[in-house]
Design an enzyme around this catalytic site. Structure first.
Site, PDB file in Angstrom:
ATOM      1  N   GLY A   1       6.078  44.602  43.703  1.00 33.86           N
ATOM      2  CA  GLY A   1       6.601  45.073  42.495  1.00 33.86           C
ATOM      3  C   GLY A   1       8.581  44.543  43.219  1.00 33.86           C
TER       4      GLY A   1
ATOM      5  N   GLY B   1       8.560  49.248  37.593  1.00 37.10           N
ATOM      6  CA  GLY B   1       8.899  49.500  36.587  1.00 37.10           C
ATOM      7  C   GLY B   1       8.654  50.666  36.476  1.00 37.10           C
TER       8      GLY B   1
ATOM      9  N   ALA C   1      21.254  53.891  35.032  1.00 35.08           N
ATOM     10  CA  ALA C   1      21.470  55.313  34.366  1.00 35.08           C
ATOM     11  C   ALA C   1      23.121  54.991  33.757  1.00 35.08           C
ATOM     12  CB  ALA C   1      22.333  55.422  35.672  1.00 35.08           C
TER      13      ALA C   1
ATOM     14  N   HIS D   1      45.895  39.598  48.824  1.00 33.88           N
ATOM     15  CA  HIS D   1      45.392  38.618  50.067  1.00 33.88           C
ATOM     16  C   HIS D   1      45.366  39.676  51.055  1.00 33.88           C
ATOM     17  CE1 HIS D   1      44.276  35.429  52.433  1.00 33.88           C
ATOM     18  NE2 HIS D   1      45.435  35.598  53.161  1.00 33.88           N
TER      19      HIS D   1
HETATM   20  C1  LIG Z   1      15.142  54.899  42.886  1.00 33.38           C
HETATM   21  C2  LIG Z   1      15.834  54.362  41.504  1.00 33.38           C
HETATM   22  C3  LIG Z   1      17.051  53.904  41.807  1.00 33.38           C
HETATM   23  C4  LIG Z   1      17.794  54.038  41.086  1.00 33.38           C
HETATM   24  N1  LIG Z   1      19.118  53.611  41.065  1.00 33.38           N
HETATM   25  C5  LIG Z   1      19.473  53.028  40.285  1.00 33.38           C
HETATM   26  C6  LIG Z   1      21.501  52.625  40.740  1.00 33.38           C
HETATM   27  O1  LIG Z   1      21.784  52.082  41.892  1.00 33.38           O
HETATM   28  N2  LIG Z   1      21.403  52.131  39.417  1.00 33.38           N
HETATM   29  C7  LIG Z   1      21.902  52.637  38.604  1.00 33.38           C
HETATM   30  O2  LIG Z   1      22.211  52.493  37.454  1.00 33.38           O
HETATM   31  N3  LIG Z   1      19.993  53.053  38.517  1.00 33.38           N
HETATM   32  C8  LIG Z   1      19.300  52.976  39.100  1.00 33.38           C
HETATM   33  N4  LIG Z   1      18.644  53.837  38.083  1.00 33.38           N
HETATM   34  C9  LIG Z   1      17.678  53.419  37.219  1.00 33.38           C
HETATM   35  C10 LIG Z   1      18.154  55.323  36.721  1.00 33.38           C
HETATM   36  O3  LIG Z   1      18.215  56.378  37.321  1.00 33.38           O
HETATM   37  C11 LIG Z   1      17.965  55.202  35.200  1.00 33.38           C
HETATM   38  O4  LIG Z   1      17.937  53.959  34.953  1.00 33.38           O
HETATM   39  C12 LIG Z   1      19.143  57.179  34.294  1.00 33.38           C
HETATM   40  O5  LIG Z   1      18.500  58.020  34.988  1.00 33.38           O
HETATM   41  C13 LIG Z   1      18.151  57.028  32.884  1.00 33.38           C
HETATM   42  O6  LIG Z   1      19.481  58.270  32.297  1.00 33.38           O
HETATM   43  P1  LIG Z   1      18.253  58.396  32.037  1.00 33.38           P
HETATM   44  O7  LIG Z   1      19.414  60.184  31.068  1.00 33.38           O
HETATM   45  O8  LIG Z   1      18.128  57.866  30.119  1.00 33.38           O
HETATM   46  O9  LIG Z   1      17.596  59.803  31.895  1.00 33.38           O
HETATM   47  P2  LIG Z   1      16.790  60.595  33.035  1.00 33.38           P
HETATM   48  O10 LIG Z   1      17.718  60.271  34.573  1.00 33.38           O
HETATM   49  O11 LIG Z   1      15.281  59.874  33.625  1.00 33.38           O
HETATM   50  O12 LIG Z   1      16.945  62.180  32.620  1.00 33.38           O
HETATM   51  C14 LIG Z   1      15.296  62.295  32.201  1.00 33.38           C
HETATM   52  C15 LIG Z   1      15.646  63.949  32.546  1.00 33.38           C
HETATM   53  O13 LIG Z   1      14.831  64.801  31.036  1.00 33.38           O
HETATM   54  C16 LIG Z   1      14.096  65.613  32.133  1.00 33.38           C
HETATM   55  N5  LIG Z   1      13.265  66.161  30.615  1.00 33.38           N
HETATM   56  C17 LIG Z   1      12.390  65.194  30.760  1.00 33.38           C
HETATM   57  N6  LIG Z   1      11.787  65.644  29.027  1.00 33.38           N
HETATM   58  C18 LIG Z   1      12.031  66.230  29.105  1.00 33.38           C
HETATM   59  C19 LIG Z   1      11.817  67.373  28.245  1.00 33.38           C
HETATM   60  N7  LIG Z   1      10.848  67.551  27.296  1.00 33.38           N
HETATM   61  N8  LIG Z   1      12.429  69.056  28.381  1.00 33.38           N
HETATM   62  C20 LIG Z   1      13.560  68.945  28.881  1.00 33.38           C
HETATM   63  N9  LIG Z   1      14.313  67.951  29.776  1.00 33.38           N
HETATM   64  C21 LIG Z   1      13.017  66.956  29.702  1.00 33.38           C
HETATM   65  C22 LIG Z   1      13.517  64.892  32.792  1.00 33.38           C
HETATM   66  O14 LIG Z   1      13.007  66.422  33.530  1.00 33.38           O
HETATM   67  C23 LIG Z   1      14.949  64.067  33.667  1.00 33.38           C
HETATM   68  O15 LIG Z   1      15.726  64.418  34.423  1.00 33.38           O
HETATM   69  C24 LIG Z   1      17.130  53.960  39.527  1.00 33.38           C
HETATM   70  C25 LIG Z   1      15.761  54.671  39.941  1.00 33.38           C
HETATM   71  C26 LIG Z   1      15.364  54.390  40.005  1.00 33.38           C
HETATM   72  C27 LIG Z   1      13.440  55.312  40.317  1.00 33.38           C
HETATM   73  N1  LIG Z   2      20.033  49.375  41.808  1.00 33.54           N
HETATM   74  C1  LIG Z   2      19.818  49.302  40.660  1.00 33.54           C
HETATM   75  O1  LIG Z   2      20.442  49.648  39.406  1.00 33.54           O
HETATM   76  C2  LIG Z   2      17.995  49.882  40.159  1.00 33.54           C
HETATM   77  C3  LIG Z   2      18.099  50.395  41.049  1.00 33.54           C
HETATM   78  C4  LIG Z   2      16.409  50.584  41.023  1.00 33.54           C
HETATM   79  C5  LIG Z   2      16.150  50.982  40.107  1.00 33.54           C
HETATM   80  N2  LIG Z   2      16.715  50.731  38.753  1.00 33.54           N
HETATM   81  C6  LIG Z   2      16.176  51.057  38.098  1.00 33.54           C
HETATM   82  O2  LIG Z   2      14.756  50.787  37.920  1.00 33.54           O
HETATM   83  C7  LIG Z   2      13.793  50.640  36.701  1.00 33.54           C
HETATM   84  C8  LIG Z   2      12.827  50.381  37.638  1.00 33.54           C
HETATM   85  O3  LIG Z   2      12.492  49.508  38.279  1.00 33.54           O
HETATM   86  P1  LIG Z   2      12.186  49.092  39.407  1.00 33.54           P
HETATM   87  O4  LIG Z   2      12.531  48.686  40.655  1.00 33.54           O
HETATM   88  O5  LIG Z   2      10.107  49.323  39.477  1.00 33.54           O
HETATM   89  O6  LIG Z   2      11.198  47.898  37.853  1.00 33.54           O
HETATM   90  P2  LIG Z   2      12.051  46.753  38.182  1.00 33.54           P
HETATM   91  O7  LIG Z   2      11.363  46.064  36.838  1.00 33.54           O
HETATM   92  O8  LIG Z   2      12.889  45.687  38.076  1.00 33.54           O
HETATM   93  O9  LIG Z   2      10.697  45.622  38.403  1.00 33.54           O
HETATM   94  C9  LIG Z   2       9.261  45.757  38.963  1.00 33.54           C
HETATM   95  C10 LIG Z   2       8.601  44.001  39.838  1.00 33.54           C
HETATM   96  O10 LIG Z   2       7.606  44.013  38.967  1.00 33.54           O
HETATM   97  C11 LIG Z   2       6.533  43.283  38.877  1.00 33.54           C
HETATM   98  N3  LIG Z   2       5.301  43.215  38.720  1.00 33.54           N
HETATM   99  C12 LIG Z   2       4.934  44.604  37.263  1.00 33.54           C
HETATM  100  N4  LIG Z   2       3.247  44.170  37.552  1.00 33.54           N
HETATM  101  C13 LIG Z   2       3.449  43.962  38.533  1.00 33.54           C
HETATM  102  C14 LIG Z   2       2.296  44.145  39.689  1.00 33.54           C
HETATM  103  N5  LIG Z   2       1.257  45.060  38.903  1.00 33.54           N
HETATM  104  N6  LIG Z   2       1.763  43.816  40.803  1.00 33.54           N
HETATM  105  C15 LIG Z   2       2.929  42.923  41.808  1.00 33.54           C
HETATM  106  N7  LIG Z   2       4.052  43.365  40.677  1.00 33.54           N
HETATM  107  C16 LIG Z   2       4.070  43.807  39.168  1.00 33.54           C
HETATM  108  C17 LIG Z   2       7.260  43.123  37.834  1.00 33.54           C
HETATM  109  O11 LIG Z   2       7.267  41.535  37.726  1.00 33.54           O
HETATM  110  C18 LIG Z   2       9.049  43.003  38.353  1.00 33.54           C
HETATM  111  O12 LIG Z   2       9.626  41.889  39.407  1.00 33.54           O
HETATM  112  C19 LIG Z   2      14.094  49.068  36.438  1.00 33.54           C
HETATM  113  O13 LIG Z   2      14.283  48.770  35.448  1.00 33.54           O
HETATM  114  C20 LIG Z   2      15.576  49.516  37.240  1.00 33.54           C
HETATM  115  O14 LIG Z   2      15.980  48.812  35.429  1.00 33.54           O
HETATM  116  C21 LIG Z   2      17.822  49.754  38.870  1.00 33.54           C
END
Ligand SMILES: Cc1cc2nc3c(=O)[nH]c(=O)nc-3n(C[C@H](O)[C@H](O)[C@H](O)COP(=O)(O)OP(=O)(O)OC[C@H]3O[C@@H](n4cnc5c(N)ncnc54)[C@H](O)[C@@H]3O)c2cc1C
Ligand SMILES: NC(=O)c1ccc[n+]([C@@H]2O[C@H](COP(=O)([O-])OP(=O)(O)OC[C@H]3O[C@@H](n4cnc5c(N)ncnc54)[C@H](O)[C@@H]3O)[C@@H](O)[C@H]2O)c1
Length: 503
Positions: A217, A309, A358, A482
């Site tokens: 991905g 994803g 987030a 600047h």
């Molecule tokens: C590696 C990685 C890097 C990322 N980097 C970025 C970034 O740089 N910038 C950015 O904008 N986004 C980033 N994201 C995406 C971002 O983390 C998410 O978009 C964001 O956390 C979504 O917020 P949320 O509150 O909807 O859900 P979450 O953050 O997923 O929070 C949901 C919470 O609900 C809890 N929960 C679930 N079900 C229940 C239940 N039944 N009862 C009680 N608690 C429950 C879970 O434990 C969890 O803590 C990243 C994601 C990953 C995986």
């Molecule tokens: N800097 C940030 O804001 C940040 C950082 C990390 C994650 N996130 C969020 O977390 C979410 C998940 O991140 P992600 O990187 O997993 O998803 P993503 O949707 O950004 O990328 C997934 C990629 O995997 C590819 N893909 C899907 N199925 C595949 C397969 N079978 N084989 C090979 N490639 C495949 C897709 O074409 C896509 O390019 C994103 O939606 C992103 O918004 C955000």
């Protein structure tokens, strides 16, 4: 200067009128929702950026609020296993890379540079703990009740919580907000063990630098975590199903971005799918096929990162029993006020349609509870920025050139390279450009795409401009300090409606 297309004052006047209407609507609704239900005004299920922000804002608006979180610490995916730990490792690995490759050119001699991986992980964990504890503090300050455990919505006014400490508790309230976020999307033929075949969570805590890392991905996670381990010494290959990395990105910027990552020795196999990952005992073998058919091939790895994803997380939440509608992707369906089809039940963040980011989840959270309070909550999804925190960073807001073309909109494009920006040159970090797309007739900015140093900070000038409906001339005529990287945004704006000075 071109006239602003929409003024903030006008928006405020409209929203104030709307507010009055909502107050009346809210009072009526709250009464209907449950006179006898009411221990809480708002119950938030999930303590991620969507949920914890919604809970704090709800409390600030005077609602009696409880937030239920099952993972044992607040902040959700973002703070615990997402945004924050990944950015900590991106920074540490960038410093290592700089020390190896850039210090000498600046006249800084450091001798041999090596990695202390446990210390790097400790620094990451310290950042995470500090921030998650900080949210607990904010809950106390704002009088949000924090219930630790997984919740199941047993009626529109009731959540039953399996407490982390044992036992269960029933939390009652007038309104329930689902903020349960998302989880890693699994792929057929691939089992994640978080040791050798990892999701982003495992990739944030590898115990050693893998010699060969294959990332499945080429999206946000793949490129950020691939950069971390690549900088620390892994040979990284990204296998991407589509014909391009980060498909949502402006194509011109994306091509430069891929070239830049290739210069950093990241390899790409596009239009390729992984059908199986096999543990040979000596390492891992990935079985690949061309996405559109063709001869199969293999690829060796020590660690495989699955980053294809994320999917909405609603497991055990009781949505089916309650009759809450979800779409074919499992996302909770909501209307413009975040209401599901079940009265009194709302949803925000990654669990509903829209970018899984987030800051988007936070905006949803604030808007949702503002609407509950009869205020004019609103999220403009057209101006949610996206940032990839690699080096260089890539940030964008609004439409890509491809989208504008497809919509048959006549447009101007202005570009400015960081090579011509004095600050970028003085810090020796001048790769990339600012690209602005504006409507030809009105000069209204439609999209801004930046690849370069601090792109994730610079983009907010464009976000603000677009929120105000600004033209490229509006940005161009604003005095910029600047020497700053921001001058590249100003010059790109000049290039959009007229000509830049320095290029
Ligand atoms: C590696 C990685 C890097 C990322 N980097 C970025 C970034 O740089 N910038 C950015 O904008 N986004 C980033 N994201 C995406 C971002 O983390 C998410 O978009 C964001 O956390 C979504 O917020 P949320 O509150 O909807 O859900 P979450 O953050 O997923 O929070 C949901 C919470 O609900 C809890 N929960 C679930 N079900 C229940 C239940 N039944 N009862 C009680 N608690 C429950 C879970 O434990 C969890 O803590 C990243 C994601 C990953 C995986
Ligand atoms: N800097 C940030 O804001 C940040 C950082 C990390 C994650 N996130 C969020 O977390 C979410 C998940 O991140 P992600 O990187 O997993 O998803 P993503 O949707 O950004 O990328 C997934 C990629 O995997 C590819 N893909 C899907 N199925 C595949 C397969 N079978 N084989 C090979 N490639 C495949 C897709 O074409 C896509 O390019 C994103 O939606 C992103 O918004 C955000």
């Amino acid at each position: 200067m071109a006239a602003r297309i929409c003024s903030r004052k006008a928006v405020k006047e409209v929203t104030q009128k709307f507010s009055l209407y909502r107050v009346v609507g809210h009072r009526g609704y709250a009464a209907a929702a449950g006179a006898d239900a009411a221990e809480n005004d708002v119950i938030v299920v999930g303590g991620g950026p969507g949920g914890y922000v919604a809970a704090i804002k709800a409390a600030q608006l005077g609602f009696k609020t409880t937030c239920i979180e099952g993972r044992g610490s607040l902040g959700g995916t973002c703070l615990n296993v997402g945004c924050i730990p990944s950015k900590a490792l991106l920074q540490s690995s960038h410093m290592y890379h700089e020390a190896q490759h850039s210090f000498a050119a600046h006249g800084v001699k450091v001798g041999s540079v090596s990695i202390d991986l446990p210390a790097m992980m400790q620094q990451k964990d310290k950042a995470v703990t500090g921030l998650t504890k900080g949210i607990e503090g904010l809950f106390k300050k704002n009088k949000v009740t924090y219930v630790k455990g997984y919740g199941k919505i047993t009626s529109p006014n009731e959540v039953t919580v399996d407490l982390l400490d044992g036992g269960s508790q029933t939390v009652k309230g007038k309104n329930i907000i689902i903020a349960t976020g998302s989880a890693v999307k699994s792929l057929p033929g691939i089992t994640i063990d978080e040791e050798k075949v990892v999701s982003s969570t495992g990739a944030l805590k590898l115990k050693e630098v893998p010699e060969k890392l294959v990332v499945i991905g080429g999206g946000y996670i793949g490129l950020e975590m691939g950069s971390v381990w690549g900088r620390l010494g892994s040979q990284v290959t990204v296998v991407e199903f589509g014909d391009a990395i980060v498909p949502s990105m402006d194509a011109e910027v994306r091509k430069s971005f891929q070239r830049s990552l290739e210069k950093q020795k990241m390899k790409f196999k596009l239009k390729t799918k992984v059908v199986k990952v096999e543990d040979t005992g000596n390492g891992l073998t990935l079985h690949l096929e061309a996405a559109e058919g063709g001869s199969p091939s293999t690829l060796d790895a020590n660690v495989v990162l699955v980053a294809a994803g994320r999917t909405p997380f609603t497991q055990g939440l009781g949505l089916e029993e309650l009759g809450v509608k979800v779409d074919k992707f499992g996302r909770v369906e909501v209307d413009h006020s975040f209401a599901t089809n079940v009265p009194g039940v709302y949803a925000i963040g990654d669990v509903i349609p829209g970018p899984m980011l987030a800051h988007k989840a936070e905006e949803d959270g604030v808007a949702c509870v503002e609407l509950l309070a009869g205020k004019a909550g609103h999220v403009n999804y057209d101006t949610v920025p996206g940032v990839v925190y690699t080096h260089p960073e890539v940030a964008s807001v609004g439409k890509t050139e491809e989208q504008v073309k497809a919509a048959n909109i006549k447009y101007n494009v202005g570009k400015f390279p960081f090579m011509a920006n004095s600050r970028a040159r003085s810090i020796d970090d001048a790769e990339g450009m600012v690209k602005i797309i504006a409507e030809k007739e009105t000069d209204k900015i439609l999209g801004v795409h930046i690849m370069g140093p601090s792109a994730g900070e610079l983009i907010h000038e464009a976000v603000l401009a677009m929120e105000y409906g600004a033209s490229s001339e509006d940005i161009a005529r604003v005095c910029h300090g600047h020497p700053t990287l921001s001058e590249a945004v100003k010059e790109a704006a000049m290039a959009t409606y007229d000509k830049p000075i320095h290029f």
